[in-house]
Design a protein around this motif. Structure first.
Motif, PDB file in Angstrom:
ATOM      1  N   SER A 141       0.684  -0.991  -0.340  1.00 19.01           N
ATOM      2  CA  SER A 141      -0.439  -0.164  -0.009  1.00 19.01           C
ATOM      3  C   SER A 141       0.513   1.582   0.316  1.00 19.01           C
ATOM      4  O   SER A 141       0.707   2.095  -0.294  1.00 19.01           O
ATOM      5  CB  SER A 141      -0.983  -0.433   1.374  1.00 19.01           C
ATOM      6  N   SER A 143       0.048   4.397  -2.711  1.00 19.39           N
ATOM      7  CA  SER A 143       0.392   5.134  -2.910  1.00 19.39           C
ATOM      8  C   SER A 143       1.559   6.671  -3.527  1.00 19.39           C
ATOM      9  O   SER A 143       1.242   7.576  -3.657  1.00 19.39           O
ATOM     10  CB  SER A 143       0.223   5.697  -1.165  1.00 19.39           C
ATOM     11  N   GLY A 193      -2.574  12.925  -6.206  1.00 16.45           N
ATOM     12  CA  GLY A 193      -0.660  13.300  -5.585  1.00 16.45           C
ATOM     13  C   GLY A 193      -1.203  15.003  -5.620  1.00 16.45           C
ATOM     14  O   GLY A 193      -0.596  15.939  -4.921  1.00 16.45           O
ATOM     15  N   GLY A 198      -9.467   9.745   0.540  1.00 18.85           N
ATOM     16  CA  GLY A 198      -9.898   8.884   1.586  1.00 18.85           C
ATOM     17  C   GLY A 198     -11.344   8.063   1.370  1.00 18.85           C
ATOM     18  O   GLY A 198     -10.932   7.133   0.629  1.00 18.85           O
ATOM     19  N   PHE A 252      -5.108   0.763   3.406  1.00 18.16           N
ATOM     20  CA  PHE A 252      -4.635   1.539   1.828  1.00 18.16           C
ATOM     21  C   PHE A 252      -4.907   3.091   2.418  1.00 18.16           C
ATOM     22  O   PHE A 252      -4.423   4.043   2.259  1.00 18.16           O
ATOM     23  CB  PHE A 252      -5.505   1.472   1.499  1.00 18.16           C
ATOM     24  N   GLU A 276      -3.133   6.208   2.197  1.00 19.06           N
ATOM     25  CA  GLU A 276      -2.826   7.663   1.381  1.00 19.06           C
ATOM     26  C   GLU A 276      -2.942   9.057   1.798  1.00 19.06           C
ATOM     27  O   GLU A 276      -2.520   9.692   1.503  1.00 19.06           O
ATOM     28  CB  GLU A 276      -4.025   7.200   0.389  1.00 19.06           C
ATOM     29  N   TYR A 284      -0.113  10.376   3.123  1.00 20.29           N
ATOM     30  CA  TYR A 284       0.801  10.690   2.157  1.00 20.29           C
ATOM     31  C   TYR A 284       0.203  12.095   1.332  1.00 20.29           C
ATOM     32  O   TYR A 284       1.128  12.848   1.131  1.00 20.29           O
ATOM     33  CB  TYR A 284       0.866  10.425   0.671  1.00 20.29           C
ATOM     34  N   GLU A 285      -0.914  12.230   1.159  1.00 21.03           N
ATOM     35  CA  GLU A 285      -1.332  13.473   0.671  1.00 21.03           C
ATOM     36  C   GLU A 285      -1.459  14.551   1.763  1.00 21.03           C
ATOM     37  O   GLU A 285      -0.990  15.621   0.883  1.00 21.03           O
ATOM     38  CB  GLU A 285      -2.458  13.842   0.080  1.00 21.03           C
TER      39      GLU A 285
END
Length: 210
Positions: free
Chosen positions: A13, A17, A24, A47, A160, A164, A167-168
Motif C-alpha cells: 500500500s 500511494s 497526489g 480517502g 490503504f 493514502e 501521504y497526501e
C-alpha cells in the motif's frame, strides 16, 4: 488475517500511494494554494473515495468493470471529462494568493470551502475506473478465506486509506512550505498543474482496460 499478510499489504500500500497520480497532484496544488489545514479536506475526500472503490471491488464491481467494455468506456469518459474540466478551470483561475494563506483564517471564497475541497478529492479518487479494476486484481492476493466483506473492508480499506491520506497531507505540507517560491509564478503554477490535469484526463479517456 495473519500479521505477516497484513504487513505485506502495508508495504504494498505504501508503494501504491507513492505512485504519482491525480489525487497526489490535487493535494499538492491545494496545499500550495490553501495551506495544510484546508487541504486536509481534500485528503479526507480522497480517502473516502478510495474506500468506496475498495468496497466496490470487494463487492465484485471491479471484475464487472473489467469484463464489460461498455461500462468501462462510459466510466472512463466521465472520469476523464471531469479531470479535463478541472484542469481547464485551474488554467483559467487567477493567480492564487500563495504563501500568505493562514490555515486558521476564514474561507477564501468558494474555492477554499472545506466541502468543495472534500468533493474534489472524492471525485478525483472515484473518477478513474482503472483504479477500480486494479483493486479488483490487487486485493484478492491479501484476502483471507472465510473472512467476510466488512472485516476485509475494515482491515484492507482502512490500512490503504490511512496511508493514502497521510501521504497526501505530506505532499500538501511540502507544497505549502514551498509556497513563497511558487508565489513568484502563481499564474504559471495554475497553468502547469491545469495542463497536467488535462493531460491525465485525456490519457484516462483514451486508456484501455489492461
Amino acid at each position: 488475517m495473519s500479521l505477516d499478510l497484513w504487513l505485506m499489504f502495508l508495504v504494498a500500500s505504501v508503494g501504491l500511494s507513492l505512485t504519482p497520480g491525480p489525487n497526489g497532484l490535487l493535494s499538492l496544488t491545494h496545499g500550495a494554494r490553501f495551506g495544510l489545514g484546508r487541504t486536509a479536506f481534500t485528503a479526507l475526500g480522497a480517502g473516502v473515495g478510495f474506500l468506496v472503490l475498495i468496497a466496490a471491488s470487494l463487492a465484485g464491481l471491479g471484475a464487472l468493470m473489467a469484463a464489460s467494455e461498455q461500462a468501462f468506456t462510459i466510466a472512463k469518459w466521465i472520469g476523464g471529462g471531469y479531470l479535463i474540466c478541472l484542469g481547464i478551470r485551474l488554467w483559467r483561475a487567477p493567480a492564487p494568493v500563495i504563501g500568505v494563506v493562514d490555515d486558521a483564517a476564514p474561507a477564501l471564497g468558494r474555492d477554499a470551502q472545506g466541502a468543495r475541497l472534500f468533493a474534489q478529492g472524492f471525485t478525483v479518487a472515484v473518477s478513474n475506473p482503472k483504479v477500480l479494476i486494479f483493486f479488483a486484481a490487487f486485493l484478492p492476493q491479501f484476502m483471507t478465506p472465510g473472512l467476510g466483506f466488512w472485516p476485509h473492508l475494515l482491515i484492507l480499506g482502512g490500512t490503504f486509506v490511512t496511508i493514502e491520506v497521510a501521504y497526501e497531507l505530506l505532499l500538501a505540507g511540502t507544497a505549502h512550505r514551498l509556497s513563497p517560491w511558487l508565489a513568484k509564478g502563481g499564474r504559471w503554477f495554475n497553468r502547469v498543474t491545469g495542463t497536467t490535469f488535462i493531460g491525465v484526463g485525456g490519457l484516462l479517456a483514451t486508456a484501455g482496460r489492461a
